[in-house]
Design a protein around this motif. Structure first.
Motif, PDB file in Angstrom:
ATOM      1  N   LYS A 278       0.840  -1.207   0.000  1.00 21.43           N
ATOM      2  CA  LYS A 278       0.000   0.000   0.000  1.00 21.43           C
ATOM      3  C   LYS A 278       0.876   1.259   0.000  1.00 21.43           C
ATOM      4  N   LYS A 279       2.020   1.155   0.617  1.00 25.72           N
ATOM      5  CA  LYS A 279       2.930   2.287   0.753  1.00 25.72           C
ATOM      6  C   LYS A 279       3.755   2.541  -0.508  1.00 25.72           C
ATOM      7  N   THR A 280       4.252   1.457  -1.142  1.00 25.34           N
ATOM      8  CA  THR A 280       5.219   1.623  -2.233  1.00 25.34           C
ATOM      9  C   THR A 280       4.742   1.161  -3.611  1.00 25.34           C
ATOM     10  N   ARG A 281       3.808   0.220  -3.644  1.00 27.09           N
ATOM     11  CA  ARG A 281       3.364  -0.406  -4.902  1.00 27.09           C
ATOM     12  C   ARG A 281       4.528  -1.013  -5.684  1.00 27.09           C
ATOM     13  N   GLY A 282       5.515  -1.531  -4.949  1.00 30.28           N
ATOM     14  CA  GLY A 282       6.715  -2.052  -5.601  1.00 30.28           C
ATOM     15  C   GLY A 282       6.749  -3.551  -5.821  1.00 30.28           C
ATOM     16  N   PHE A 283       5.803  -4.300  -5.220  1.00 30.54           N
ATOM     17  CA  PHE A 283       5.784  -5.748  -5.414  1.00 30.54           C
ATOM     18  C   PHE A 283       5.033  -6.086  -6.703  1.00 30.54           C
ATOM     19  N   MET A 284       5.700  -6.804  -7.596  1.00 29.37           N
ATOM     20  CA  MET A 284       5.064  -7.208  -8.854  1.00 29.37           C
ATOM     21  C   MET A 284       4.263  -8.492  -8.698  1.00 29.37           C
ATOM     22  N   ALA A 285       4.703  -9.365  -7.794  1.00 31.19           N
ATOM     23  CA  ALA A 285       4.063 -10.668  -7.660  1.00 31.19           C
ATOM     24  C   ALA A 285       4.230 -11.192  -6.243  1.00 31.19           C
TER      25      ALA A 285
END
Length: 375
Positions: free
Chosen positions: A250-257
Motif C-alpha cells: 500500500k505504501k510503495t506499490r513495488g511488489f510485482m508478484a
C-alpha cells in the motif's frame, strides 16, 4: 463484474462469503479475518472465488517466463536450518562461479533458449563485495542487453553492505546503475522474528527485510514478495506475514508478484533434528493461493503457483484457485534440487503444454510481466 458480485455468484449467506466480501470491498485486512480464511477447510469454495478473481483480471491467459537461475555461490555464513544448499567457507563442496563461466552460461541460455531473465541468487558469501556484482551485472548487460537481472535477495543485499561497510541503499543504488532490474522475495520466509530465531537466527530480521524492500522500491527497483510456509510457524504468524506484505505494498506499490511456497524438509537440518518431517502438501498450497488472491486483490497483480517447489500438477491446480503465473523455466537451479525432492528443470514447451492441457492460453512474459507472445 464487481468484486462483491464474484463471491455472491458462487454462494450466499455464509461466514466465508461475508469474510471474503469484507476484505474485497473494504480494502482492509484484519488479522482475525485472515486467520479464519487460513484455517477454513473449504478450499473448494475458496478456489471458486480465487479463480473468479483471476479470470476477471486475466481471462484464460496464464503467463510464464523463459529464464535461468544462476546460483553464483553456495558459500554461506547464515547456516539456515531449512537449507540443504549452503556450504560453510572452506568446505570441500563450496564454490563461487567465475565471472567468465557466469557470462558463458547466460550467453548459452540466450542463444539456445531465448531467455528473458536471469534469476541471480546465492549464499551469503563474506568474500564478495559490491564491485564483484557490479562487474558481473555490467558484463551481462553488455553481452545480453535484453536479459533482465532479477537477483539478490534482501538478505544478500544486507550481506554485501556489511562486507563493504556501507548501507543497503548504497549497494542497491550502485547495482541498479550496473543493471539490477528487480529483487526476488527470498529471505522473507515468515516475517515474524520468533520464527526466524528458530529456523534462520543469523539472517536479517523481518523489519530489515521490509526496510530493504522499501528502499529498493523507492529507488525504482521492483521486487517479488514470497512466503515460505510449513516450518515452525503458526497460522497467526502466516497471517501476520501476509499483512506486513500488504501494508508495504500500500505504501510503495513495488511488489510485482506474490509467491507462496511450501518448505521442502528433505536433507535439511530441520528434518534431521525432527522439527519438520514432511512438506505441507497440496491442500495448504491451494488454500494459500486462494486466500492470497483475495487478500492481495487490487494490491499485488500477479500470483505465482511455483511449480519449482510444489510440482507441475499442483501448479496446474493452483491456476483454478487464483494463480495467473506459472513461474519460469529455471534451467540450472541448484537450491531446491539440493533437497533431492524433484527435478528442477523445465523447458518452455513443457510449461506451454502444462498450461494448454488445463484449457488455458500460455503467454510468455518478460521480467516486468509485459506480455510478449501468445501460444
Amino acid at each position: 463484474m464487481q468484486n462483491s458480485q464474484i463471491s455472491h455468484d458462487i454462494f450466499k449467506g455464509s461466514e466465508l462469503e461475508n469474510t471474503v466480501d469484507k476484505i474485497l470491498n473494504n480494502n482492509n485486512i484484519e488479522i482475525n479475518d485472515l486467520i479464519y480464511l487460513l484455517k477454513t477447510p473449504e478450499i473448494q469454495r475458496l478456489g471458486l472465488i480465487g479463480n473468479s478473481l483471476r479470470e476477471h483480471l486475466y481471462g484464460k491467459q496464464v503467463s510464464f517466463i523463459n529464464n535461468i537461475i544462476l546460483n553464483y555461490t553456495n558459500v554461506c555464513v547464515t547456516y539456515c536450518k531449512f537449507c540443504a544448499f549452503y556450504r560453510p567457507p572452506g568446505h570441500e563442496e563450496s564454490y563461487t562461479v567465475s565471472k567468465e563461466e557466469i557470462i558463458e552460461r547466460i550467453v548459452f541460455a540466450k542463444n539456445n533458449y531465448d531467455i528473458k531473465q536471469v534469476l541471480f541468487q546465492g549464499g551469503h558469501n563474506p568474500k564478495l563485495n559490491t564491485e564483484y556484482f557490479e562487474d558481473i551485472f555490467n558484463t551481462i548487460r553488455s553481452k545480453c542487453p535484453d536479459v533482465a537481472i532479477h537477483g539478490l535477495s534482501a538478505s544478500e543485499i544486507d550481506m554485501i553492505a556489511r562486507v563493504d561497510r556501507s548501507s543497503p541503499r548504497e549497494v542497491l543504488e550502485r547495482l541498479h546503475i550496473a543493471g539490477l532490474e528487480s529483487l526476488p522475495g527470498a529471505g522473507a520466509e515468515i516475517l515474524v522474528d520468533e520464527v526466524k530465531e528458530i529456523i534462520s537466527p543469523l539472517k536479517i530480521s523481518s523489519q530489515t527485510w521490509l526496510e530493504i524492500m522499501e528502499t529498493a522500491h523507492k529507488i525504482g527497483i521492483k521486487s517479488s514478495a514470497t512466503m515460505m510456509y510449513g516450518t515452525v510457524e503458526t497460522i497467526e504468524q502466516r497471517a501476520r506475514h501476509i499483512i506486513k506484505i500488504a501494508e508495504l505494498q500500500k505504501k510503495t506499490r513495488g511488489f510485482m508478484a506474490f509467491i507462496p511456497w511450501s518448505f521442502e524438509p528433505n536433507k535439511t537440518e530441520i528434518q534431521e533434528i525432527g522439527t519438520v518431517q514432511y512438506a505441507m502438501g497440496g491442500f495448504e498450497l491451494l488454500k494459500m493461493i486462494s486466500v492470497s488472491r483475495v487478500v492481495f486483490n487490487g494490491l499485488i497483480d500477479h500470483l505465482q503457483s511455483s511449480w519449482l517447489t510444489n510440482g507441475i500438477g499442483m501448479a496446474q491446480l493452483a491456476i483454478f484457485h487464483g494463480s495467473d503465473d506459472f513461474g519460469g523455466t529455471l534451467i540450472g537451479e541448484e537450491v531446491v534440487s539440493a533437497t533431492g525432492a524433484r527435478s528442477t528443470e523445465l523447458l518452455a514447451k513443457n510449461i506451454i503444454n502444462a498450461i494448454k492441457s488445463m484449457g488455458f492460453i500460455p503467454v510468455e512474459r518478460n521480467n516486468n510481466y509485459d506480455l510478449l507472445k501468445t501460444y
